[in-house]
Design a protein around this motif. Structure first.
Motif, PDB file in Angstrom:
ATOM      1  N   LEU A   1       0.808  -1.218   0.000  1.00 49.23           N
ATOM      2  CA  LEU A   1       0.000   0.000   0.000  1.00 49.23           C
ATOM      3  C   LEU A   1       0.847   1.276   0.000  1.00 49.23           C
ATOM      4  CD1 LEU A   1      -2.834  -1.258   2.327  1.00 49.23           C
ATOM      5  CD2 LEU A   1      -2.908  -0.942  -0.146  1.00 49.23           C
ATOM      6  N   GLY A   2       2.179   1.112  -0.073  1.00 45.35           N
ATOM      7  CA  GLY A   2       3.051   2.268  -0.242  1.00 45.35           C
ATOM      8  C   GLY A   2       3.711   2.784   1.013  1.00 45.35           C
ATOM      9  N   TYR A   3       3.518   2.113   2.145  1.00 43.57           N
ATOM     10  CA  TYR A   3       4.105   2.563   3.411  1.00 43.57           C
ATOM     11  C   TYR A   3       5.596   2.233   3.423  1.00 43.57           C
ATOM     12  CZ  TYR A   3       4.951   2.789   8.465  1.00 43.57           C
ATOM     13  OH  TYR A   3       5.443   3.088   9.712  1.00 43.57           O
ATOM     14  N   HIS A   4       6.431   3.277   3.527  1.00 49.65           N
ATOM     15  CA  HIS A   4       7.884   3.089   3.581  1.00 49.65           C
ATOM     16  C   HIS A   4       8.485   4.138   4.504  1.00 49.65           C
ATOM     17  CE1 HIS A   4       7.917   0.172   0.321  1.00 49.65           C
ATOM     18  NE2 HIS A   4       7.107   0.978  -0.346  1.00 49.65           N
ATOM     19  N   VAL A   5       9.494   3.712   5.268  1.00 54.41           N
ATOM     20  CA  VAL A   5      10.197   4.624   6.179  1.00 54.41           C
ATOM     21  C   VAL A   5      11.677   4.648   5.819  1.00 54.41           C
ATOM     22  CG1 VAL A   5       8.566   4.196   8.067  1.00 54.41           C
ATOM     23  CG2 VAL A   5      10.642   2.823   7.901  1.00 54.41           C
ATOM     24  N   GLY A   6      12.415   5.487   6.511  1.00 57.57           N
ATOM     25  CA  GLY A   6      13.855   5.553   6.318  1.00 57.57           C
ATOM     26  C   GLY A   6      14.275   6.760   5.500  1.00 57.57           C
ATOM     27  N   LYS A   7      15.537   6.789   5.144  1.00 56.70           N
ATOM     28  CA  LYS A   7      16.095   7.925   4.403  1.00 56.70           C
ATOM     29  C   LYS A   7      15.349   8.169   3.088  1.00 56.70           C
ATOM     30  CE  LYS A   7      20.683   7.190   6.278  1.00 56.70           C
ATOM     31  NZ  LYS A   7      22.023   6.654   6.029  1.00 56.70           N
ATOM     32  N   LYS A   8      14.942   7.110   2.419  1.00 54.10           N
ATOM     33  CA  LYS A   8      14.229   7.239   1.146  1.00 54.10           C
ATOM     34  C   LYS A   8      12.727   6.972   1.323  1.00 54.10           C
ATOM     35  CE  LYS A   8      18.275   5.874  -1.513  1.00 54.10           C
ATOM     36  NZ  LYS A   8      18.845   4.924  -2.458  1.00 54.10           N
ATOM     37  N   GLY A   9      12.281   7.016   2.550  1.00 55.12           N
ATOM     38  CA  GLY A   9      10.877   6.733   2.834  1.00 55.12           C
ATOM     39  C   GLY A   9       9.985   7.945   2.655  1.00 55.12           C
ATOM     40  N   LEU A  10       8.749   7.771   3.048  1.00 54.57           N
ATOM     41  CA  LEU A  10       7.737   8.821   2.909  1.00 54.57           C
ATOM     42  C   LEU A  10       7.804   9.825   4.046  1.00 54.57           C
ATOM     43  CD1 LEU A  10       4.682   6.526   2.064  1.00 54.57           C
ATOM     44  CD2 LEU A  10       6.054   7.874   0.454  1.00 54.57           C
ATOM     45  N   GLN A  11       7.285  11.001   3.772  1.00 54.15           N
ATOM     46  CA  GLN A  11       7.131  12.020   4.811  1.00 54.15           C
ATOM     47  C   GLN A  11       6.067  11.541   5.803  1.00 54.15           C
ATOM     48  OE1 GLN A  11       8.919  14.959   5.101  1.00 54.15           O
ATOM     49  NE2 GLN A  11      10.143  14.038   3.470  1.00 54.15           N
ATOM     50  N   GLN A  12       6.110  12.087   6.998  1.00 48.90           N
ATOM     51  CA  GLN A  12       5.191  11.694   8.057  1.00 48.90           C
ATOM     52  C   GLN A  12       3.723  11.769   7.623  1.00 48.90           C
ATOM     53  OE1 GLN A  12       4.272  14.390  11.442  1.00 48.90           O
ATOM     54  NE2 GLN A  12       5.300  12.803  12.645  1.00 48.90           N
ATOM     55  N   LYS A  13       3.309  12.878   7.038  1.00 43.74           N
ATOM     56  CA  LYS A  13       1.889  13.046   6.662  1.00 43.74           C
ATOM     57  C   LYS A  13       1.463  11.994   5.650  1.00 43.74           C
ATOM     58  CE  LYS A  13       2.681  16.700   3.215  1.00 43.74           C
ATOM     59  NZ  LYS A  13       2.440  15.961   2.004  1.00 43.74           N
ATOM     60  N   ASP A  14       2.358  11.605   4.763  1.00 43.04           N
ATOM     61  CA  ASP A  14       2.044  10.586   3.761  1.00 43.04           C
ATOM     62  C   ASP A  14       1.956   9.194   4.396  1.00 43.04           C
ATOM     63  OD1 ASP A  14       1.995  12.484   1.665  1.00 43.04           O
ATOM     64  OD2 ASP A  14       4.184  12.398   1.530  1.00 43.04           O
ATOM     65  N   ARG A  15       2.857   8.906   5.333  1.00 40.98           N
ATOM     66  CA  ARG A  15       2.789   7.621   6.043  1.00 40.98           C
ATOM     67  C   ARG A  15       1.492   7.528   6.833  1.00 40.98           C
ATOM     68  NH1 ARG A  15       7.709   9.255   8.047  1.00 40.98           N
ATOM     69  NH2 ARG A  15       6.956   8.991  10.182  1.00 40.98           N
TER      70      ARG A  15
END
Length: 189
Positions: free
Chosen positions: A91-105
């Motif tokens: 569904l597109g949830y990604h964290v880390g240096k290349k992850g999504l911004q907080q609002k998008d997560r």
């Protein structure tokens, strides 16, 4: 010990409206059950049964919020038996240096909590996620994210500090937004 009757001056029809607007609020449901226990009219008795049923259903969804504390080790993320595709990742949830911004997560997490999910990894996996807006769904979300954070903390070979901070931030958000007051056990008064 006396109990405050918050709804003493309400007709049962008004209480029905309060129930429908607050059917996920354990505190309101407890107060309504107490009020109905002191009433004998037929309409109040029928509504009491509905409130008690809903209260029982919500209690079945109660769970303890997961923690991310671990003892550091050498076990890497690759040593864990993961599905090829995870629900949050699909569904597109990604964290880390290349992850999504907080609002998008957080938008993705809201979508996961409120809506039907795609059927991936077979029926058993799909059933593990439960139905939208349930304790089972929230528990699966929280446990998944907590597991990601714990596994990253166990890995002493790589620096996952940004991802860990984001996972823990997302867990705090989910807890504050959906868990507190609804799925955490409320002790009787």
């Amino acid at each position: 010990m006396s109990y405050d009757r918050k709804y003493i001056d309400y007709y049962w029809t008004d209480l029905d409206i309060i129930f429908r607007k607050n059917s996920d609020n354990l505190t309101v449901l407890k107060d309504l059950m107490h009020e109905f226990s002191l009433r004998n009219r037929r309409g109040a008795k029928k509504l009491r049964e509905k409130v008690e049923t809903r209260f029982s259903d919500l209690l079945l969804e109660q769970f303890k919020w997961p923690q991310t504390n671990v003892i550091k080790g050498r076990k890497s993320l690759e040593d864990v038996d993961w599905y090829e595709y995870g629900m949050l990742g699909v569904l597109g949830y990604h964290v880390g240096k290349k992850g999504l911004q907080q609002k998008d997560r957080w938008l993705i997490l809201e979508t996961v909590y409120f809506f039907d999910l795609p059927k991936i990894n077979g029926e058993t996996y799909h059933v593990e996620w439960g139905k939208p807006k349930t304790g089972k769904r929230l528990k699966k979300m929280a446990n998944s994210i907590a597991t990601f954070a714990k596994q990253a903390k166990k890995n002493s070979e790589k620096d996952y500090s940004i991802a860990i901070n984001q996972w823990e931030d997302d867990l705090r958000y989910l807890k504050k937004t959906y868990y507190t007051g609804k799925y955490n056990f409320i002790w009787p008064r």
